[in-house]
Design an enzyme around this catalytic site. Structure first.
Site, PDB file in Angstrom:
ATOM      1  N   TYR A 155      45.031  75.241   2.379  1.00 55.09           N
ATOM      2  CA  TYR A 155      44.268  74.757   2.016  1.00 55.09           C
ATOM      3  C   TYR A 155      43.894  76.113   1.371  1.00 55.09           C
ATOM      4  O   TYR A 155      43.235  76.139  -0.370  1.00 55.09           O
ATOM      5  CB  TYR A 155      43.144  74.254   2.552  1.00 55.09           C
ATOM      6  CG  TYR A 155      42.093  73.943   1.789  1.00 55.09           C
ATOM      7  CD1 TYR A 155      40.836  73.078   0.915  1.00 55.09           C
ATOM      8  CD2 TYR A 155      40.751  74.597   2.759  1.00 55.09           C
ATOM      9  CE1 TYR A 155      39.923  72.884   0.525  1.00 55.09           C
ATOM     10  CE2 TYR A 155      38.968  74.490   2.072  1.00 55.09           C
ATOM     11  CZ  TYR A 155      39.392  72.750   1.047  1.00 55.09           C
ATOM     12  OH  TYR A 155      37.975  72.950   0.272  1.00 55.09           O
ATOM     13  N   THR A 190      28.746  67.061   2.315  1.00 53.42           N
ATOM     14  CA  THR A 190      29.157  65.895   2.158  1.00 53.42           C
ATOM     15  C   THR A 190      30.367  64.895   2.641  1.00 53.42           C
ATOM     16  O   THR A 190      29.949  65.148   4.472  1.00 53.42           O
ATOM     17  CB  THR A 190      30.412  66.458   0.762  1.00 53.42           C
ATOM     18  OG1 THR A 190      31.629  67.011   1.726  1.00 53.42           O
ATOM     19  CG2 THR A 190      29.869  67.457  -0.093  1.00 53.42           C
TER      20      THR A 190
HETATM   21  P1  NAP Z   1      34.860  64.639  -0.700  1.00 49.14           P
HETATM   22  O1  NAP Z   1      33.707  64.332  -0.281  1.00 49.14           O
HETATM   23  O2  NAP Z   1      35.618  64.158   0.311  1.00 49.14           O
HETATM   24  O3  NAP Z   1      34.810  63.820  -2.052  1.00 49.14           O
HETATM   25  C1  NAP Z   1      36.457  64.695  -3.079  1.00 49.14           C
HETATM   26  C2  NAP Z   1      36.755  63.254  -3.481  1.00 49.14           C
HETATM   27  O4  NAP Z   1      38.268  63.527  -4.176  1.00 49.14           O
HETATM   28  C3  NAP Z   1      37.050  62.419  -2.551  1.00 49.14           C
HETATM   29  O5  NAP Z   1      36.751  60.765  -2.951  1.00 49.14           O
HETATM   30  C4  NAP Z   1      38.422  61.819  -2.068  1.00 49.14           C
HETATM   31  O6  NAP Z   1      39.421  60.673  -1.654  1.00 49.14           O
HETATM   32  C5  NAP Z   1      38.988  62.563  -3.233  1.00 49.14           C
HETATM   33  N1  NAP Z   1      40.597  62.915  -3.661  1.00 49.14           N
HETATM   34  C6  NAP Z   1      40.455  63.587  -2.633  1.00 49.14           C
HETATM   35  N2  NAP Z   1      41.976  64.061  -3.075  1.00 49.14           N
HETATM   36  C7  NAP Z   1      42.526  63.794  -4.333  1.00 49.14           C
HETATM   37  C8  NAP Z   1      43.451  63.296  -5.055  1.00 49.14           C
HETATM   38  N3  NAP Z   1      44.800  63.431  -4.483  1.00 49.14           N
HETATM   39  N4  NAP Z   1      42.912  61.683  -5.975  1.00 49.14           N
HETATM   40  C9  NAP Z   1      42.148  60.968  -6.347  1.00 49.14           C
HETATM   41  N5  NAP Z   1      41.223  61.717  -5.363  1.00 49.14           N
HETATM   42  C10 NAP Z   1      41.493  62.388  -4.669  1.00 49.14           C
HETATM   43  O7  NAP Z   1      34.709  66.584  -0.593  1.00 49.14           O
HETATM   44  P2  NAP Z   1      33.627  67.783  -1.698  1.00 49.14           P
HETATM   45  O8  NAP Z   1      33.197  67.846   0.020  1.00 49.14           O
HETATM   46  O9  NAP Z   1      32.985  66.511  -2.161  1.00 49.14           O
HETATM   47  O10 NAP Z   1      34.715  68.602  -1.789  1.00 49.14           O
HETATM   48  C11 NAP Z   1      34.658  68.194  -3.931  1.00 49.14           C
HETATM   49  C12 NAP Z   1      35.737  69.820  -3.692  1.00 49.14           C
HETATM   50  O11 NAP Z   1      34.334  70.811  -3.517  1.00 49.14           O
HETATM   51  C13 NAP Z   1      36.824  70.329  -2.983  1.00 49.14           C
HETATM   52  O12 NAP Z   1      37.598  70.856  -4.068  1.00 49.14           O
HETATM   53  C14 NAP Z   1      36.384  71.197  -2.148  1.00 49.14           C
HETATM   54  O13 NAP Z   1      37.695  71.520  -1.473  1.00 49.14           O
HETATM   55  C15 NAP Z   1      35.367  71.809  -2.803  1.00 49.14           C
HETATM   56  N6  NAP Z   1      34.896  73.196  -1.902  1.00 49.14           N
HETATM   57  C16 NAP Z   1      33.393  71.858  -1.131  1.00 49.14           C
HETATM   58  C17 NAP Z   1      32.815  72.363  -0.100  1.00 49.14           C
HETATM   59  C18 NAP Z   1      31.967  72.220   0.917  1.00 49.14           C
HETATM   60  O14 NAP Z   1      31.194  72.511   1.796  1.00 49.14           O
HETATM   61  N7  NAP Z   1      31.905  70.574   0.667  1.00 49.14           N
HETATM   62  C19 NAP Z   1      33.046  73.851   0.588  1.00 49.14           C
HETATM   63  C20 NAP Z   1      33.529  74.526  -0.514  1.00 49.14           C
HETATM   64  C21 NAP Z   1      34.505  73.861  -1.580  1.00 49.14           C
HETATM   65  P3  NAP Z   1      38.989  60.279   0.087  1.00 49.14           P
HETATM   66  O15 NAP Z   1      37.605  59.404  -0.198  1.00 49.14           O
HETATM   67  O16 NAP Z   1      39.974  59.002  -0.435  1.00 49.14           O
HETATM   68  O17 NAP Z   1      39.264  61.676   0.748  1.00 49.14           O
END
Ligand code: NAP
Length: 259
Positions: A155, A190
């Site tokens: 990651y 999230t």
């Molecule tokens: P999340 O809650 O898991 O939402 C991400 C969505 O993307 C989920 O629906 C996931 O599907 C989908 N997804 C992941 N891989 C995929 C794929 N290969 N094909 C299609 N859909 C896919 O994550 P989030 O926290 O919103 O994160 C979003 C972005 O922010 C990511 O890039 C993460 O690295 C970044 N980020 C988040 C945080 C944080 O604190 N939340 C901090 C730093 C960076 P599934 O539900 O099926 O897994």
């Protein structure tokens, strides 16, 4: 301020859950058409229904972005449905805990594929459309790219590469007037974050310790606060901003957390 995003078509990977959903909603509220690319899930279809129920134009494409072909199809479907792409938000990803000591090379590569490959592939296949629209790209990275986290080599490597590609693509796409920027979150509640937190036996205590050290307001960043920065970067109002890494993190990365 009118962000001039009305009728703009914005392709958002993972756009129906978590931070992606906040970005899609912010785009829709500006009159843009978010095209959300997600794996099949009740959460994703529920969110798409909610947007439609509120009268917003939007699209949900059910695709698991595993291979370049999946990405090509997502781009082709978007063009078939809407005929243009004005913005791409590379957002889908998962902190999958593939470490150095307790990981292995195969799982490391799988993590890179799941977190990085589709950032490149979606942008590659969307490029002809982005050239036509003189569009914008926003890559969602993570603080782990610059701080490390421990036990998450795949990651962290993917997130670091996303920052490097932001600069690289910003340079390559200068002749087309396509701007490329990155937004770097730290702590946002999230589904992904909840899953990561639940891996700790003392999850509540862990969360308290984390939020206490966030300089601005000792609180998590709201997904909507990430989204507001993203829609600004997508908009012509950010017309002279390119190659930038914007840390929307309450000062988590750059301010002294001992203060
Ligand atoms: P999340 O809650 O898991 O939402 C991400 C969505 O993307 C989920 O629906 C996931 O599907 C989908 N997804 C992941 N891989 C995929 C794929 N290969 N094909 C299609 N859909 C896919 O994550 P989030 O926290 O919103 O994160 C979003 C972005 O922010 C990511 O890039 C993460 O690295 C970044 N980020 C988040 C945080 C944080 O604190 N939340 C901090 C730093 C960076 P599934 O539900 O099926 O897994």
């Amino acid at each position: 301020m009118d962000l001039e995003l009305k009728d703009k078509v914005i392709l958002i990977s993972g756009g129906a859950v978590g931070i992606g959903a906040a970005i899609s909603e912010a785009c829709a509220r500006e009159g843009a058409i978010p095209v959300m690319v997600n794996r099949d899930s009740a959460a994703a279809s529920g969110f798409a229904e909610k947007l439609r129920g509120e009268g917003f134009r939007s699209e949900l494409l059910t695709v698991d972005l595993q291979t370049p072909d999946d990405c090509r199809l997502a781009v082709e479907d978007t063009l078939r449905l809407h005929g243009r792409i004005d913005g791409l938000v590379n957002n889908a990803g998962a902190n999958d805990s593939i470490g150095l000591e307790h990981g292995d090379p195969e799982r490391f590569l799988r993590s890179l594929k799941g977190n990085l490959w589709h950032y490149y592939s979606l942008c590659h296949y969307a490029l002809p459309a982005l050239k036509q629209s003189c569009g914008a790209v926003v890559n969602i990275s993570s603080k782990t790219a610059v701080t490390g986290q421990g036990n998450t080599s795949g990651y962290a490597a993917a997130k670091g590469a996303q920052l490097a590609l932001t600069r690289e693509w910003a340079v390559e796409l200068l002749p087309y007037g396509i701007r490329v920027n990155a937004v770097v979150p730290a702590e946002v509640m999230t589904p992904l974050y909840r899953r990561w937190l639940s891996g700790y036996p003392d999850a509540e205590e862990k969360l308290k310790k984390i939020t206490e050290r966030i300089p601005l307001g000792q609180r998590m960043t709201e997904a909507g606060e990430i989204a507001n920065t993203v829609v600004f970067l997508l908009s012509p109002r950010a017309g002279h901003t390119t190659g930038q890494h914007l840390y929307v993190d309450g000062g988590y990365v750059h301010l002294d957390r001992a203060l």
